[in-house]
Scaffold this motif. Structure first.
Motif, short mmCIF file in Angstrom:
data_model
loop_
_atom_site.label_atom_id
_atom_site.label_comp_id
_atom_site.label_asym_id
_atom_site.label_seq_id
_atom_site.Cartn_x
_atom_site.Cartn_y
_atom_site.Cartn_z
N GLY A 193 0.77 -1.22 0.00
CA GLY A 193 0.00 0.00 0.00
C GLY A 193 0.81 1.27 0.00
O GLY A 193 0.26 2.35 0.30
N ASN B 163 -8.47 -2.45 2.17
CA ASN B 163 -9.24 -1.54 1.33
C ASN B 163 -8.75 -0.11 1.50
O ASN B 163 -8.18 0.26 2.54
CB ASN B 163 -10.73 -1.65 1.67
CG ASN B 163 -11.03 -1.25 3.10
OD1 ASN B 163 -11.21 -0.07 3.40
ND2 ASN B 163 -11.07 -2.22 4.02
N ARG B 164 -8.99 0.71 0.51
CA ARG B 164 -8.44 2.07 0.47
C ARG B 164 -9.14 3.00 1.45
O ARG B 164 -8.66 4.11 1.71
CB ARG B 164 -8.53 2.63 -0.94
CG ARG B 164 -9.93 2.78 -1.49
CD ARG B 164 -9.90 3.14 -2.96
NE ARG B 164 -11.21 3.28 -3.55
CZ ARG B 164 -11.87 4.42 -3.66
NH1 ARG B 164 -11.31 5.54 -3.20
NH2 ARG B 164 -13.06 4.48 -4.21
#
Length: 800
Positions: A70, A733-734
């Motif tokens: 990420g 998840n973002r």
């Protein structure tokens, strides 16, 4: 050989690997066993364990470090395989040269460093891609990556294992904003700006470039005469493994007729080419009497290895293709070097060779189906069927495959195309004949273009006629029979019955084998008892889909997300799960609101399943009825009640916020209850508390909005007072769901000072809660039943 294979295969089922130092201990023990005669029988077991452990550690050594997930990284590598363009998005595989964390990215605490064992390949998406990506191009890209991960559901596709089996150690996307490489990195990185092509200095990807050029040439040749887009797509898939032209309608027809396996290059195709080469050379050798049988056998075996190897290279020589070619090599070399081996020994030799190349193959359905088909054929022809015509031999082989593999298909996929045996009886010989002709046409295109073009056009017309036949067959009958899951004892009985039916004709009483198939007609029901119910929160990533089952009824709450790339979780996860449970009809489909992460799969669900009634909280959704607070019904001793939205919300109070229009559903059997809240936020939660008070109490709460900070407030938690809270969110998840503040609120003790149970689909997979009529509760997660040392959330929990 058998002990070696079993030991090697067992490692893929271990939940975690022991330290690497154990390998040295095991090697010392094996060395000692080699000197003691009674213990020599343990050597194959030890060697299998050593190879399995060593390959597992080598696989995990290429994992992306957790701190590198990420964040912005610089990847340098070559495009391999065939890139796909999906709308404005490109998807491609990058064979890595190096992966570096730049020092001037302030969003990370990483120092400039390069991995000792970087991921071997990356699967990347490039949104708003304006580049014409081609195999063999070298690129320097700014990327964000994560470890391989996929949905974890019962009866679901294991995407993480799929990526690892193809040598892909990380996936991610290309970052559009460029960055400037700092001077400290200039020695490691080419000074060309980020997201730019590099000079092509090696031969990595050149084979895929040639395959891509061949596909374009095939399409140019075929679009001139047949004028049928399916013909060129099928030929490209069959010849070079290019499935980019096969759309959803084509795949559906292939699945309905049981012929999808014919257009996914696998062991069947490699075996076809090997068999054709072997038979042709062996027959030509008979024209020269001076060539003895042994000489013809050696020449035919070598040509089979070479011919199938060339086809494997043409198909891209990916790991599944390599596995099939290794299998062919093992069988052919056994004919040359070990003539005294029995067919079953040759089969075990092929199994050992495949597992050495790909130890995780044993966890894939294709491995079992391929070797299962070979084992069935060996068994069926072991006793001989007399001097019969090739047509009768082909019919007998097809009958053997049906009897031997149908129970496995029901166990693995809970469905079976009844037309498949008849269609494959025609399709397999035709593909066996056409595939060598296609290879010949490709050779002629290079040596004699006019002849090659003429042959290719004729073959294109043949594929057009064949496709029309498949399309007609798919329309004649409901092609796929879906059954309830069968138990292992049913599977064993059916397999035993199939083997009994395949005994030589002289054996009396073969019909008794059909009796062992009868339990398949009445699979045991796993439905909840009267007054009980089952709730399954599926793993659909950053979205929601919940199946509620009572004794005689099925309700689906939300359908999972749909993405702009075209990927739909309903098709990838929800429908396979429902089919795996034998569910083809839903009594009610509730689409809580119009956001795509909840409603994205509605069209897929309504197309592939029979839905009696659809309800929704949003006027943007096409449905039979709107959810309304106070609406209730009762199924099999279990009550259902909508608690939101009320009439003011339906008349426009929340028109600017779809989340607060979510249908809130409570399921209660008098002893235990479950509250489904959709995406409601704090304001609606306060309204629910004010309106219902203690009526909100529930033993299980499905947290609203995937654990967003705007939901699951202290006010709601204190009033609902759940024993357990379930969250449906995407892995890494973002949005950062679930928010740490929400997790902290949930973990506070409840009213009786007991810690709440918190489960998340991102780390636990699908979550199933069985609630009995007496109030007993049984909780199970999909990840707990899917052991494997590469399971990343489980590894993190174990400190791996």
């Amino acid at each position: 050989m058998i002990r070696f294979c079993l030991a090697l295969a067992s490692v893929s089922f271990w939940p975690a690997l022991p330290p690497l130092s154990w390998l040295w201990v095991l090697l010392v023990v094996l060395f000692g066993c080699g000197w003691v005669k009674p213990f020599r029988m343990l050597l194959p077991i030890g060697l299998g364990l050593v190879w399995g452990l060593a390959s597992g550690h080598w696989l995990l050594a290429h994992r992306l470090p957790d701190s590198w997930q990420g964040v912005d990284l610089v990847a340098q590598g070559t495009i391999v395989n065939l890139p796909q363009r999906l709308g404005d998005r490109c998807r491609f595989d990058l064979s890595l040269d190096q992966l570096i964390a730049p020092a001037d990215i302030e969003s990370t605490s990483l120092s400039p460093q390069q991995l000792l064992l970087p991921p071997r390949r990356l699967r990347l998406s490039w949104y708003h891609c304006q580049e014409n990506l081609q195999p063999g191009q070298r690129w320097q890209l700014l990327v964000r990556l994560k470890r391989p991960h996929g949905f974890v559901n019962p009866s679901g596709f294991d995407y993480a294992l799929y990526l690892l089996s193809r040598g892909i150690d990380a996936s991610g996307y290309v970052r559009s904003p460029p960055i400037i490489i700092s001077p400290s990195d200039s020695r490691r990185l080419n000074p060309i700006p980020i997201n730019q092509r590099l000079p092509e200095v090696d031969y990595t990807g050149r084979l895929d470039r040639w395959r891509s050029d061949l596909v374009e040439r095939l399409r140019l040749q075929l679009t001139a005469s047949p004028k049928h887009p399916v013909a060129s797509s099928l030929i490209a898939a069959l010849l070079v493994g290019d499935k980019r032209g096969l759309d959803d309608d084509i795949w559906q027809t292939l699945r309905d007729t049981g012929t999808a396996h014919l257009f996914v290059i696998s062991g069947l195709h490699i075996g076809m080419v090997a068999g054709f080469c072997y038979a042709t050379v062996f027959w030509l050798g008979r024209l020269r009497p001076q060539f003895r049988f042994r000489h013809r056998q050696i020449a035919a075996s070598l040509c089979a290895i070479i011919g199938s190897g060339i086809y494997a290279v043409l198909a891209g020589f990916g790991l599944p293709t390599q596995r099939a070619w290794v299998m062919v090599c093992a069988l052919m070399l056994s004919l040359i070097g070990w003539r005294s081996m029995t067919p079953s020994q040759r089969l075990w030799l092929a199994v050992a060779a495949v597992l050495i190349v790909e130890p995780l193959a044993v966890r894939q359905a294709g491995f079992w189906l391929s070797f299962g088909a070979c084992a069935v054929l060996v068994y069926a022809f072991a006793g001989g069927i007399g001097r019969v015509s090739p047509l009768r031999q082909l019919l007998w082989a097809q009958v053997a495959i049906v009897l031997g593999l149908t129970p496995w298909l029901l166990q693995l996929f809970s469905q079976w195309p009844p037309l498949a045996p008849l269609v494959n009886l025609i399709a397999i010989p035709l593909v066996t004949l056409l595939l060598p002709l296609l290879l010949l046409a490709v050779l002629m295109l290079a040596l004699w273009p006019a002849v090659g073009s003429w042959l290719l056009i004729k073959l294109g017309k043949g594929f057009e006629w064949g496709w029309q036949g498949l399309d007609w067959a798919a329309q004649q009958i409901s092609a796929v029979v879906v059954s309830a899951p069968i138990s292992w004892w049913m599977l064993l009985l059916a397999l035993l019955g199939g083997l009994w039916l395949l005994l030589p004709p002289a054996v009396p009483g073969r019909w008794i084998g059909t009796l062992l198939w009868l339990p398949l007609l009445w699979p045991s029901s796993s439905a909840p008892p009267e007054g009980g119910f089952r709730v399954t929160v599926l793993d659909v990533g950053q979205g929601l889909s919940v199946l509620v089952e009572t004794r005689e009824h099925r309700l689906l709450y939300d359908t999972g997300p749909r993405y702009r790339s075209g990927f739909n979780a309903a098709e990838a996860a929800v429908v396979p799960f429902l089919h795996g449970q034998g569910i083809r009809q839903l009594d009610r489909l509730i689409v809580s609101h119009a956001d795509s992460d909840h409603a994205g799969g509605q069209a897929v669900i309504e197309r592939l399943l029979q839905v009696d009634q659809t309800l929704t909280g949003s006027q943007k959704i096409t449905a039979d009825q709107l959810c309304q607070a106070g609406q209730q019904w009762r199924w099999d001793g279990v009550s259902f009640m909508f608690m939101h939205p009320d009439k003011p919300a339906l008349t426009g109070l929340d028109t600017t916020n779809e989340n607060n229009r979510s249908c809130v559903l409570k399921i209660d059997n008098g002893l235990q209850s479950v509250l489904l809240t959709g995406d409601i936020e704090a304001r609606v939660e306060q309204q629910l508390v004010n309106r219902y008070g203690k009526q909100l109490r529930a033993s299980t709460l499905v947290a609203a909005h995937h654990g967003s900070r705007s939901s699951t407030t202290d006010v709601l938690l204190q009033q609902v007072d759940p024993e357990r809270v379930l969250i449906s969110s995407g892995w890494r998840n973002r949005f950062g769901h679930p928010h740490p503040a929400v997790v902290q609120r949930i973990k506070r003790p409840n009213a009786v000072q007991r810690p709440r149970i918190l489960l998340n689909t991102a780390t636990d997979g699908a979550i199933r809660i069985d609630i009995g009529s007496d109030g007993t509760t049984d909780i199970a997660t999909a990840l707990s039943s899917r052991w494997g040392y590469w399971r990343l959330p489980l590894l993190d929990r174990l400190g791996g």
